[in-house]
Design a protein around this motif. Structure first.
Motif, short mmCIF file in Angstrom:
data_model
loop_
_atom_site.label_atom_id
_atom_site.label_comp_id
_atom_site.label_asym_id
_atom_site.label_seq_id
_atom_site.Cartn_x
_atom_site.Cartn_y
_atom_site.Cartn_z
N ALA A 14 -21.35 -6.96 -5.99
CA ALA A 14 -20.76 -5.99 -5.06
C ALA A 14 -19.53 -5.34 -5.69
O ALA A 14 -18.67 -6.03 -6.23
N ALA A 52 -26.51 -10.18 -2.39
CA ALA A 52 -25.15 -9.67 -2.48
C ALA A 52 -24.31 -10.16 -1.29
O ALA A 52 -23.18 -10.63 -1.46
N LEU A 69 -22.51 -2.77 3.55
CA LEU A 69 -23.17 -2.75 2.25
C LEU A 69 -23.90 -1.43 2.09
O LEU A 69 -24.69 -1.04 2.94
N ALA A 96 -19.89 -1.79 -1.54
CA ALA A 96 -19.61 -2.56 -0.33
C ALA A 96 -18.20 -2.23 0.12
O ALA A 96 -17.30 -2.08 -0.70
#
Length: 157
Positions: A14, A52, A69, A96
């Protein structure tokens, strides 16, 4: 003499930005120390976005409801040691967004070898003499900051 290809290890990472467009990086001591984005390998049957979000919880104690996200921004392929074994790791980097208050290391379930975390501005990234992964992160964050989100994932070194 035969050369074998290292096993594939898929990873989701991320590029975690706060409302001020600072990126959160984690500090590791191995290999003379470096900073990297949160993330890690996919578990069997897991997709990239699920991995993630799971990694953000495991490493930083972030509740998945607190994370927005977004799209995949980049991809990188590298060969390196993981647990004493050489692997070819393919990493997908996802945008993110989160408020700084959502970071709760006390709730992290698998902080691994993380020694600390820090929010970085694009200027910080460009000025540092410390090792930061992935290479090219400052330019990628600057693109997002400037509203120029790539249409297709950028290939990073």
């Amino acid at each position: 003499m035969t050369t074998s290809t290292p096993p594939l290890r898929e990873a989701a990472r991320a590029i975690l930005l706060d409302p001020d467009v600072r990126v959160l990086l984690l500090r590791y001591d191995e290999n003379d120390g470096f900073w990297a984005t949160p993330g890690g390998s996919l578990e069997p049957g897991e997709d990239d976005t699920t991995a993630a979000l799971r990694e953000l919880h495991e490493e930083l104690g972030i509740d998945e409801q607190a994370v927005e996200l977004g799209v995949q921004l980049a991809e990188r392929s590298t060969t390196h040691l993981v647990g004493g074994r050489t692997v070819r790791q393919v990493e997908k980097y996802f945008l993110a967004r989160v408020g700084a208050a959502a970071i709760n290391p006390a709730c992290a379930t698998q902080p691994d070898n993380i020694r600390g975390y820090r929010w970085w501005t694009v200027t910080d990234l460009r000025r540092t003499k410390e090792t930061v992964y992935p290479v090219g992160l400052a330019d990628l964050v600057a693109r997002v900051r400037d509203g120029r989100i790539p249409r297709h994932p950028v290939v990073l070194d």
